[in-house]
Design a protein around this motif. Sequence first.
Motif, PDB file in Angstrom:
ATOM      1  N   ARG A  51       0.852  -1.195   0.000  1.00 25.80           N
ATOM      2  CA  ARG A  51       0.000   0.000   0.000  1.00 25.80           C
ATOM      3  C   ARG A  51       0.877   1.231   0.000  1.00 25.80           C
ATOM      4  N   GLN A  52       0.267   2.345  -0.369  1.00 21.57           N
ATOM      5  CA  GLN A  52       0.988   3.618  -0.381  1.00 21.57           C
ATOM      6  C   GLN A  52       0.003   4.737  -0.102  1.00 21.57           C
ATOM      7  N   TRP A  53       0.408   5.659   0.765  1.00 23.35           N
ATOM      8  CA  TRP A  53      -0.366   6.857   1.040  1.00 23.35           C
ATOM      9  C   TRP A  53       0.582   8.031   0.951  1.00 23.35           C
ATOM     10  N   THR A  54       0.218   9.040   0.180  1.00 22.92           N
ATOM     11  CA  THR A  54       1.049  10.227   0.091  1.00 22.92           C
ATOM     12  C   THR A  54       0.188  11.464   0.283  1.00 22.92           C
ATOM     13  N   ASP A  55       0.792  12.478   0.888  1.00 28.07           N
ATOM     14  CA  ASP A  55       0.095  13.728   1.144  1.00 28.07           C
ATOM     15  C   ASP A  55       1.139  14.840   1.167  1.00 28.07           C
ATOM     16  N   GLY A  56       1.299  15.498   0.047  1.00 25.59           N
ATOM     17  CA  GLY A  56       2.265  16.588  -0.019  1.00 25.59           C
ATOM     18  C   GLY A  56       3.682  16.108   0.211  1.00 25.59           C
ATOM     19  N   GLN A  57       4.247  16.490   1.337  1.00 27.69           N
ATOM     20  CA  GLN A  57       5.644  16.185   1.613  1.00 27.69           C
ATOM     21  C   GLN A  57       5.815  14.976   2.536  1.00 27.69           C
ATOM     22  N   GLN A  58       4.790  14.118   2.608  1.00 25.73           N
ATOM     23  CA  GLN A  58       4.881  12.914   3.420  1.00 25.73           C
ATOM     24  C   GLN A  58       4.349  11.727   2.640  1.00 25.73           C
ATOM     25  N   GLY A  59       4.974  10.586   2.873  1.00 24.69           N
ATOM     26  CA  GLY A  59       4.520   9.354   2.261  1.00 24.69           C
ATOM     27  C   GLY A  59       4.632   8.218   3.255  1.00 24.69           C
ATOM     28  N   VAL A  60       3.687   7.304   3.188  1.00 21.65           N
ATOM     29  CA  VAL A  60       3.701   6.121   4.031  1.00 21.65           C
ATOM     30  C   VAL A  60       3.543   4.922   3.105  1.00 21.65           C
ATOM     31  N   PHE A  61       4.425   3.954   3.267  1.00 23.71           N
ATOM     32  CA  PHE A  61       4.464   2.797   2.386  1.00 23.71           C
ATOM     33  C   PHE A  61       4.419   1.529   3.226  1.00 23.71           C
ATOM     34  N   ALA A  62       3.395   0.716   3.015  1.00 23.66           N
ATOM     35  CA  ALA A  62       3.292  -0.575   3.697  1.00 23.66           C
ATOM     36  C   ALA A  62       3.941  -1.623   2.800  1.00 23.66           C
ATOM     37  N   PHE A  63       4.591  -2.605   3.425  1.00 23.11           N
ATOM     38  CA  PHE A  63       5.266  -3.631   2.642  1.00 23.11           C
ATOM     39  C   PHE A  63       5.357  -4.935   3.439  1.00 23.11           C
ATOM     40  N   THR A  64       5.634  -5.995   2.721  1.00 24.16           N
ATOM     41  CA  THR A  64       5.985  -7.264   3.343  1.00 24.16           C
ATOM     42  C   THR A  64       7.417  -7.575   2.941  1.00 24.16           C
ATOM     43  N   ALA A  65       8.077  -8.370   3.744  1.00 24.53           N
ATOM     44  CA  ALA A  65       9.449  -8.772   3.457  1.00 24.53           C
ATOM     45  C   ALA A  65       9.713 -10.089   4.172  1.00 24.53           C
ATOM     46  N   ARG A  66      10.846 -10.678   3.858  1.00 24.39           N
ATOM     47  CA  ARG A  66      11.257 -11.913   4.520  1.00 24.39           C
ATOM     48  C   ARG A  66      12.641 -11.719   5.104  1.00 24.39           C
ATOM     49  N   PHE A  67      12.835 -12.335   6.240  1.00 24.77           N
ATOM     50  CA  PHE A  67      14.167 -12.464   6.815  1.00 24.77           C
ATOM     51  C   PHE A  67      14.303 -13.919   7.225  1.00 24.77           C
ATOM     52  N   ALA A  68      15.324 -14.574   6.655  1.00 25.24           N
ATOM     53  CA  ALA A  68      15.499 -16.022   6.867  1.00 25.24           C
ATOM     54  C   ALA A  68      14.199 -16.696   6.445  1.00 25.24           C
ATOM     55  N   ASP A  69      13.575 -17.442   7.312  1.00 21.65           N
ATOM     56  CA  ASP A  69      12.333 -18.130   6.946  1.00 21.65           C
ATOM     57  C   ASP A  69      11.111 -17.444   7.547  1.00 21.65           C
ATOM     58  N   GLN A  70      11.266 -16.193   7.964  1.00 23.67           N
ATOM     59  CA  GLN A  70      10.191 -15.491   8.653  1.00 23.67           C
ATOM     60  C   GLN A  70       9.665 -14.330   7.816  1.00 23.67           C
ATOM     61  N   GLU A  71       8.355 -14.134   7.865  1.00 21.61           N
ATOM     62  CA  GLU A  71       7.740 -13.015   7.155  1.00 21.61           C
ATOM     63  C   GLU A  71       7.595 -11.827   8.093  1.00 21.61           C
ATOM     64  N   LEU A  72       7.867 -10.663   7.544  1.00 19.21           N
ATOM     65  CA  LEU A  72       7.730  -9.401   8.271  1.00 19.21           C
ATOM     66  C   LEU A  72       6.711  -8.526   7.565  1.00 19.21           C
ATOM     67  N   GLU A  73       6.032  -7.710   8.336  1.00 14.31           N
ATOM     68  CA  GLU A  73       5.186  -6.652   7.805  1.00 14.31           C
ATOM     69  C   GLU A  73       5.817  -5.351   8.250  1.00 14.31           C
ATOM     70  N   GLY A  74       5.855  -4.383   7.344  1.00  9.93           N
ATOM     71  CA  GLY A  74       6.499  -3.134   7.691  1.00  9.93           C
ATOM     72  C   GLY A  74       5.792  -1.924   7.147  1.00  9.93           C
ATOM     73  N   VAL A  75       6.146  -0.797   7.724  1.00 10.29           N
ATOM     74  CA  VAL A  75       5.681   0.503   7.258  1.00 10.29           C
ATOM     75  C   VAL A  75       6.900   1.415   7.233  1.00 10.29           C
ATOM     76  N   LEU A  76       7.062   2.124   6.141  1.00  9.55           N
ATOM     77  CA  LEU A  76       8.132   3.099   5.991  1.00  9.55           C
ATOM     78  C   LEU A  76       7.472   4.456   5.819  1.00  9.55           C
ATOM     79  N   ARG A  77       7.822   5.384   6.701  1.00  9.88           N
ATOM     80  CA  ARG A  77       7.272   6.736   6.632  1.00  9.88           C
ATOM     81  C   ARG A  77       8.379   7.677   6.182  1.00  9.88           C
ATOM     82  N   GLU A  78       8.094   8.455   5.135  1.00  3.60           N
ATOM     83  CA  GLU A  78       9.077   9.383   4.583  1.00  3.60           C
ATOM     84  C   GLU A  78       8.570  10.809   4.701  1.00  3.60           C
ATOM     85  N   GLU A  79       9.468  11.702   5.118  1.00  3.77           N
ATOM     86  CA  GLU A  79       9.182  13.135   5.133  1.00  3.77           C
ATOM     87  C   GLU A  79      10.151  13.796   4.165  1.00  3.77           C
ATOM     88  N   LEU A  80       9.623  14.669   3.325  1.00  5.22           N
ATOM     89  CA  LEU A  80      10.423  15.338   2.303  1.00  5.22           C
ATOM     90  C   LEU A  80      10.564  16.823   2.596  1.00  5.22           C
TER      91      LEU A  80
END
Length: 119
Positions: A51-80
């Motif tokens: 998923r992705q949400w952006t509003d002017g100078q901010q963005g929030v990005f949801a993602f999934t990833a793996r580390f070893a044999d484990q699944e992670l859920e993450g959110v990355l918040r960016e300010e510009l």
Amino acid sequence: MWQSKDATQLPALLAEEATFSSPVADYHGRARAAHLLATIATVLDSVHQTRQWTDGQQGVFAFTARFADQELEGVLREELSETGSLTHVTLFLRPYRALRAAIAEMARRLEDSPPPQEA
């Protein structure tokens, strides 16, 4: 960048005074933030933005990833900045068990390749 694992352009995207807030600590300055973000790219596998949400100078990005044999859920918040440089990046990851294992691997990698000292 985490999907491609190519961090060569990352420093150019970050403001000189950028801050990266990881689940463990805050890292100030372009060189330190870029180093940590690039190292994370070597730890996480199969990163997929969901998923992705952006509003002017901010963005929030949801993602999934793996580390070893484990699944992670993450959110990355960016300010510009007004010029479009990243000034603050915040990373949230779960679940704790997988996060804890990934943090231990990051610590090992940072021992081998420590981030630059703060200016």
